[in-house]
Design a protein around this motif. Structure first.
Motif, PDB file in Angstrom:
ATOM      1  N   GLU A 184       3.232  68.804 -19.385  1.00 19.50           N
ATOM      2  CA  GLU A 184       2.164  67.818 -19.191  1.00 19.50           C
ATOM      3  C   GLU A 184       2.350  66.631 -20.125  1.00 19.50           C
ATOM      4  OE1 GLU A 184      -2.695  67.787 -19.475  1.00 19.50           O
ATOM      5  OE2 GLU A 184      -1.674  69.642 -18.910  1.00 19.50           O
ATOM      6  N   ARG A 185       2.676  66.922 -21.388  1.00 21.37           N
ATOM      7  CA  ARG A 185       2.922  65.835 -22.342  1.00 21.37           C
ATOM      8  C   ARG A 185       4.124  65.005 -21.922  1.00 21.37           C
ATOM      9  NH1 ARG A 185       1.728  69.869 -26.301  1.00 21.37           N
ATOM     10  NH2 ARG A 185       3.958  70.212 -26.606  1.00 21.37           N
ATOM     11  N   LYS A 186       5.167  65.659 -21.421  1.00 25.04           N
ATOM     12  CA  LYS A 186       6.367  64.947 -20.988  1.00 25.04           C
ATOM     13  C   LYS A 186       6.057  64.036 -19.813  1.00 25.04           C
ATOM     14  CE  LYS A 186      11.137  65.617 -19.439  1.00 25.04           C
ATOM     15  NZ  LYS A 186      12.186  66.606 -19.099  1.00 25.04           N
ATOM     16  N   ALA A 187       5.272  64.548 -18.848  1.00 24.78           N
ATOM     17  CA  ALA A 187       4.903  63.729 -17.683  1.00 24.78           C
ATOM     18  C   ALA A 187       4.099  62.507 -18.115  1.00 24.78           C
ATOM     19  CB  ALA A 187       4.100  64.573 -16.692  1.00 24.78           C
ATOM     20  N   ALA A 188       3.137  62.719 -19.034  1.00 26.09           N
ATOM     21  CA  ALA A 188       2.333  61.599 -19.513  1.00 26.09           C
ATOM     22  C   ALA A 188       3.190  60.577 -20.252  1.00 26.09           C
ATOM     23  CB  ALA A 188       1.223  62.122 -20.421  1.00 26.09           C
ATOM     24  N   LYS A 189       4.135  61.061 -21.047  1.00 23.42           N
ATOM     25  CA  LYS A 189       5.011  60.172 -21.816  1.00 23.42           C
ATOM     26  C   LYS A 189       5.897  59.335 -20.899  1.00 23.42           C
ATOM     27  CE  LYS A 189       8.548  60.284 -25.452  1.00 23.42           C
ATOM     28  NZ  LYS A 189       9.350  61.158 -26.356  1.00 23.42           N
ATOM     29  N   VAL A 190       6.517  59.994 -19.911  1.00 26.14           N
ATOM     30  CA  VAL A 190       7.415  59.283 -18.992  1.00 26.14           C
ATOM     31  C   VAL A 190       6.655  58.232 -18.198  1.00 26.14           C
ATOM     32  CG1 VAL A 190       8.850  59.523 -16.949  1.00 26.14           C
ATOM     33  CG2 VAL A 190       9.081  61.164 -18.815  1.00 26.14           C
ATOM     34  N   LEU A 191       5.500  58.600 -17.649  1.00 33.32           N
ATOM     35  CA  LEU A 191       4.726  57.656 -16.847  1.00 33.32           C
ATOM     36  C   LEU A 191       4.188  56.521 -17.716  1.00 33.32           C
ATOM     37  CD1 LEU A 191       2.760  60.095 -14.515  1.00 33.32           C
ATOM     38  CD2 LEU A 191       4.912  58.928 -14.096  1.00 33.32           C
ATOM     39  N   GLY A 192       3.820  56.836 -18.956  1.00 32.87           N
ATOM     40  CA  GLY A 192       3.357  55.790 -19.856  1.00 32.87           C
ATOM     41  C   GLY A 192       4.452  54.785 -20.157  1.00 32.87           C
ATOM     42  N   ILE A 193       5.675  55.265 -20.369  1.00 33.97           N
ATOM     43  CA  ILE A 193       6.806  54.368 -20.630  1.00 33.97           C
ATOM     44  C   ILE A 193       7.095  53.499 -19.410  1.00 33.97           C
ATOM     45  CG2 ILE A 193       9.300  54.296 -21.040  1.00 33.97           C
ATOM     46  CD1 ILE A 193       8.967  56.796 -22.776  1.00 33.97           C
ATOM     47  N   LEU A 194       7.097  54.104 -18.222  1.00 32.28           N
ATOM     48  CA  LEU A 194       7.381  53.357 -16.997  1.00 32.28           C
ATOM     49  C   LEU A 194       6.428  52.180 -16.826  1.00 32.28           C
ATOM     50  CD1 LEU A 194       8.000  56.244 -14.411  1.00 32.28           C
ATOM     51  CD2 LEU A 194       9.699  54.702 -15.359  1.00 32.28           C
ATOM     52  N   VAL A 195       5.135  52.466 -16.918  1.00 34.68           N
ATOM     53  CA  VAL A 195       4.129  51.434 -16.669  1.00 34.68           C
ATOM     54  C   VAL A 195       4.093  50.422 -17.817  1.00 34.68           C
ATOM     55  CG1 VAL A 195       1.674  51.010 -16.311  1.00 34.68           C
ATOM     56  CG2 VAL A 195       2.760  52.997 -15.241  1.00 34.68           C
ATOM     57  N   SER A 196       4.204  50.890 -19.058  1.00 37.34           N
ATOM     58  CA  SER A 196       4.120  49.987 -20.210  1.00 37.34           C
ATOM     59  C   SER A 196       5.259  48.973 -20.223  1.00 37.34           C
ATOM     60  CB  SER A 196       4.134  50.799 -21.513  1.00 37.34           C
ATOM     61  OG  SER A 196       3.031  51.673 -21.573  1.00 37.34           O
ATOM     62  N   VAL A 197       6.489  49.436 -19.960  1.00 38.37           N
ATOM     63  CA  VAL A 197       7.638  48.528 -19.942  1.00 38.37           C
ATOM     64  C   VAL A 197       7.493  47.510 -18.818  1.00 38.37           C
ATOM     65  CG1 VAL A 197      10.122  48.391 -19.522  1.00 38.37           C
ATOM     66  CG2 VAL A 197       9.217  50.139 -21.046  1.00 38.37           C
ATOM     67  N   PHE A 198       7.052  47.968 -17.658  1.00 36.23           N
ATOM     68  CA  PHE A 198       6.847  47.072 -16.514  1.00 36.23           C
ATOM     69  C   PHE A 198       5.849  45.972 -16.864  1.00 36.23           C
ATOM     70  CE2 PHE A 198       4.872  45.890 -12.470  1.00 36.23           C
ATOM     71  CZ  PHE A 198       5.980  45.667 -11.673  1.00 36.23           C
ATOM     72  N   LEU A 199       4.714  46.352 -17.439  1.00 39.96           N
ATOM     73  CA  LEU A 199       3.684  45.374 -17.778  1.00 39.96           C
ATOM     74  C   LEU A 199       4.147  44.460 -18.905  1.00 39.96           C
ATOM     75  CD1 LEU A 199       0.475  47.615 -17.659  1.00 39.96           C
ATOM     76  CD2 LEU A 199       1.261  45.990 -15.935  1.00 39.96           C
ATOM     77  N   LEU A 200       4.821  45.013 -19.902  1.00 37.77           N
ATOM     78  CA  LEU A 200       5.283  44.224 -21.042  1.00 37.77           C
ATOM     79  C   LEU A 200       6.230  43.112 -20.608  1.00 37.77           C
ATOM     80  CD1 LEU A 200       5.520  43.829 -24.138  1.00 37.77           C
ATOM     81  CD2 LEU A 200       7.423  45.440 -24.093  1.00 37.77           C
ATOM     82  N   CYS A 201       7.083  43.393 -19.629  1.00 38.87           N
ATOM     83  CA  CYS A 201       8.077  42.416 -19.197  1.00 38.87           C
ATOM     84  C   CYS A 201       7.510  41.373 -18.241  1.00 38.87           C
ATOM     85  CB  CYS A 201       9.256  43.131 -18.529  1.00 38.87           C
ATOM     86  SG  CYS A 201      10.234  44.148 -19.642  1.00 38.87           S
ATOM     87  N   LEU A 202       6.506  41.737 -17.435  1.00 39.31           N
ATOM     88  CA  LEU A 202       6.037  40.837 -16.381  1.00 39.31           C
ATOM     89  C   LEU A 202       4.791  40.045 -16.747  1.00 39.31           C
ATOM     90  CD1 LEU A 202       8.101  42.591 -14.778  1.00 39.31           C
ATOM     91  CD2 LEU A 202       6.561  42.397 -12.825  1.00 39.31           C
ATOM     92  N   VAL A 203       3.859  40.667 -17.481  1.00 35.44           N
ATOM     93  CA  VAL A 203       2.576  40.002 -17.754  1.00 35.44           C
ATOM     94  C   VAL A 203       2.741  38.674 -18.492  1.00 35.44           C
ATOM     95  CG1 VAL A 203       0.426  40.191 -19.076  1.00 35.44           C
ATOM     96  CG2 VAL A 203       1.159  42.077 -17.611  1.00 35.44           C
ATOM     97  N   PRO A 204       3.549  38.587 -19.581  1.00 31.80           N
ATOM     98  CA  PRO A 204       3.664  37.295 -20.290  1.00 31.80           C
ATOM     99  C   PRO A 204       4.157  36.156 -19.400  1.00 31.80           C
ATOM    100  CG  PRO A 204       4.566  39.070 -21.625  1.00 31.80           C
ATOM    101  CD  PRO A 204       4.305  39.648 -20.267  1.00 31.80           C
ATOM    102  N   TYR A 205       5.091  36.446 -18.484  1.00 29.27           N
ATOM    103  CA  TYR A 205       5.617  35.395 -17.620  1.00 29.27           C
ATOM    104  C   TYR A 205       4.519  34.817 -16.732  1.00 29.27           C
ATOM    105  CZ  TYR A 205       8.055  33.204 -13.716  1.00 29.27           C
ATOM    106  OH  TYR A 205       8.462  32.328 -12.743  1.00 29.27           O
ATOM    107  N   TYR A 206       3.704  35.698 -16.136  1.00 26.82           N
ATOM    108  CA  TYR A 206       2.679  35.209 -15.207  1.00 26.82           C
ATOM    109  C   TYR A 206       1.522  34.544 -15.936  1.00 26.82           C
ATOM    110  CZ  TYR A 206       5.053  37.207 -11.244  1.00 26.82           C
ATOM    111  OH  TYR A 206       5.991  37.459 -10.263  1.00 26.82           O
TER     112      TYR A 206
END
Length: 272
Positions: A184-206
């Motif tokens: 459960e912790r691994k699933a939460a960690k992986v999904l958190g990394i996926l979404v966080s990296v996506f938002l970190l890279c795209l939000v500042p540009y827009y």
């Protein structure tokens, strides 16, 4: 490795490696030199490929989220209906949609009529408010919403499976009770990394793209260059997140690099 999920990963890899080949080197040189040195023709090519490849890459990420959700939520449907040929068709549609959408966006913003008359020291194309909003929805809001909703559902399914394993473990004193918690912790960690990296890279540009009228032009151009570079970094992080973390992928790469894939028994090798 010829599975529907890996076809999507291949499509993502193609879009990301093209970003690395065609866009990142010129972008870094531009940042270092603070002036565009490659002429208007290369500038037009870079602008077009930037819109096209980034759009295709982001949509590939969203398709991977859909694929993983279907595989977990309805395994029987996934194994019988989601075939390699179907995914190849979906991937082809994604690339064609990205091409058509970005041609329309650039055409409506005068790219094809003014691309070769840009200032030689600059390589930026300014998108009007309407198309900025459309691009925000198509390339950020829609894929991000799909990712967030489906990955939250994936996490809920993983948690439900972990709870089921816990109940079985409680009925069996010899079973390891910490396995569900770790998964459960691994699933939460992986999904958190996926979404966080996506938002970190795209939000500042827009955020930057909507501030064109409230910032001095030169400052805006400089900030936009750095935000575009951060946007490109999403393509750098994708292979790390979606492939290199997985032992089976590492083993497959070793087999390919050592040319063992050329041996007759390569199709029978176990990588998982």
């Amino acid at each position: 490795m010829h599975t529907p999920t890996n076809v999507l990963l291949l499509s993502l890899a193609v879009s990301d490696i093209f970003v690395g080949i065609f866009l990142m080197p010129l972008q870094f040189i531009w940042l270092i030199e603070s002036c565009w040195l490659f002429g208007t023709t290369i500038c037009a090519f870079v602008n077009f490929m930037s819109f096209y490849l980034v759009c295709a890459s982001v949509h590939n990420v969203a398709l991977i989220a859909v694929d993983r959700y279907l595989a977990l939520s309805n395994p029987f449907f996934y194994s019988t209906k989601i075939t390699v040929n179907l995914i190849i068709f979906v991937v082809s549609l994604n690339w064609m949609f990205s091409l058509g959408y970005n041609v329309a966006l650039l055409y409506c913003n005068g790219f094809f009529t003014h691309a070769l008359t840009l200032c030689p020291s600059e390589c930026l194309i300014i998108v009007n408010k309407i198309w900025s909003f459309v691009d925000l929805v198509v390339v950020f809001v829609l894929p991000c919403s799909i990712m967030l909703v489906l990955y939250l559902k994936v996490f809920a399914i993983a948690k439900r499976h972990a709870n089921a394993i816990t109940r079985v473990a409680n009925s069996n004193p010899d079973a390891k009770s910490d396995v569900p918690k770790r998964s459960e912790r691994k699933a939460a960690k992986v999904l958190g990394i996926l979404v966080s990296v996506f938002l970190l890279c795209l939000v500042p540009y827009y955020i930057c793209s909507f501030m064109v009228e409230s910032i001095q032009r030169q400052i805006f151009n400089d900030v936009l260059k750095y935000m575009t570079t951060l946007f490109y970094f999403n393509s750098l992080f994708n292979p790390i997140i979606y492939a290199l973390f997985y032992p089976w992928f590492q083993k497959s790469m070793i087999i390919i690099v050592r040319c063992r894939i050329c041996s007759p028994e390569s199709s029978l090798m176990q990588v998982k």
